[in-house]
Design an enzyme around this catalytic site. Structure first.
Site: not given
Ligand SMILES: [Fe+2]
Lengths: 117, 279
Positions: B12, B59, B193, B240
């Protein structure tokens, strides 16, 4: 026992936990406000006055002035909120990655590509 | 009765939304990522789900650190996407299904998941980018969406097992809903990541591929990881994976992998795409 009780540092990584979140509260709140265009305009017109409104420490203000992402993280900045500060300066996540790792943008991108080998 | 017909795992990250806005999906950098989606589009077109439950993380648009729910769920008639501060396009409002949301909330709390129920919920790229990926050109007007937000920003974060169990509880709640509805579940974000710190740019391909393998029929194998483990192995944002695990948790039937794609790098991430059917 919480996983946070293991205090062994993870290299190059700051766990954004309660300690950091308290330390960075004003800084992150300032950055969160930058979701709004009017706030971004106000920030751009006088960065330090804007920081003052949110009670940033002098160390945090210096790091804002210097665009020092690592310094901001160490002083409680959360990357998600810092992204709003950096994004307003026209920096994307790869620019921010390069800044933090001391690589040029091209070197940083090359490093990402190599991860796929 | 409502039925969960399948699950989709997808990145996303904002750069995808930027690429869509600039119409550069076919350029060399982006092509192998976007090429992962037509099989999903075909599946959605033939299966015609009515509802999408979307697991994502906020976020810093709706939630600041003043109040940070571990699990939050939307119970609104519509969800608005707002300015995130750095230039990603907003998308047209996403339609909700308040009745199904409240049914799920009632069942979740009964099942001891004490979620935060949101009758207003601004949606950020965590939800808007997957909507654009699944329904290009914002052609999601026929879909009703139930957003489920998992805290991935501030420690302590819920464990992979807890997120999988949340998914399972939502799955049971959906399957006990009296209306005939076809439901697809999206697990968004990841895969490995790290955005922040001197270790920024970390990607762990081997781990991502292992996770995608296990997700199909051995998701239990992934539930032993702690959030600290995931941070070490897959990066600070590798947590995530929790949204993918929640998605997988909702699939309680016979699960079959119909499609997958994995590409490095998309922005700073290893980008996984996966379609699972649930019969
Ligand atoms: Fe994210």
């Amino acid at each position: 026992m919480s996983y946070l009780d293991d205090k062994t540092p993870i290299p190059g990584t700051i766990m954004f936990d309660g300690t950091m979140s308290r330390k960075g509260y004003g800084l992150n709140k300032m950055c969160y406000s930058l979701n709004d265009q009017a706030a971004r305009d106000e920030f751009a017109s006088d960065e330090m006055a804007y920081c003052e409104k949110y009670g940033l420490t002098s160390g945090q203000k210096t790091a804002i002035k210097d665009r020092d992402i690592i310094g901001l993280l160490e002083q409680g900045g959360s990357i998600y909120f810092l992204a709003k500060f950096a994004g307003g300066l026209g920096l994307n996540m790869q620019d921010i990655g390069a800044l933090q790792t001391g690589l040029s943008l091209e070197e940083f991108k090359e490093k990402l590509v190599r991860a796929g080998d | 009765m409502a039925k969960i017909i399948g699950g989709i795992g997808s990145s996303h990250i904002p750069a995808i939304g930027m690429a869509i806005a600039r119409k550069i999906q076919k350029t060399p950098y982006w092509k192998s990522f976007f090429d992962g989606f037509p099989p999903i589009h075909e599946w959605l077109a033939s299966e015609q789900p009515d509802i999408a439950i979307v697991f994502y993380n906020d976020h810093g648009l709706e939630f600041f650190l003043d109040k940070k729910p571990t699990f939050a769920i939307g119970a609104a008639a519509e969800y608005i996407s707002y300015d995130e501060g750095w230039g990603i396009d907003t998308i047209p409002p996403v339609i909700g299904d308040e009745d199904l949301s409240w049914h799920i909330c009632n069942e979740l709390v009964e099942d001891e998941f004490d979620i935060t129920i949101c009758q207003e919920l601004g949606i950020d790229h965590g939800l808007t980018v997957p909507m654009q990926l699944m329904w290009p050109g914002n052609t999601y007007g026929h879909m009703k969406v139930i957003p489920v937000v998992i805290n991935c920003e501030q420690h302590p974060m819920p464990s992979p097992k807890r997120c999988f169990d949340l998914g399972r509880s939502i799955g049971k709640a959906v399957e006990s809903y009296q209306k005939d509805l076809k439901v697809v579940v999206l697990g968004t974000g990841g895969l490995s990541h790290q955005l922040d710190g001197q270790r920024a740019g970390l990607i762990n391909k081997e781990f991502d591929l292992m996770c995608m393998d296990k997700l199909v029929n051995q998701p239990q194998a992934l539930l032993e990881y702690s959030i600290r483990d995931l941070t070490e192995i897959a990066g600070a944002q590798g947590v995530e994976l929790n949204m993918w695990l929640a998605m997988r948790g909702t699939l309680t039937g016979q699960v079959t992998e119909l499609h997958r794609n994995y590409h490095i790098p998309i922005s700073n991430t290893g980008a996984g795409t996966m379609l699972l059917s649930n019969v």
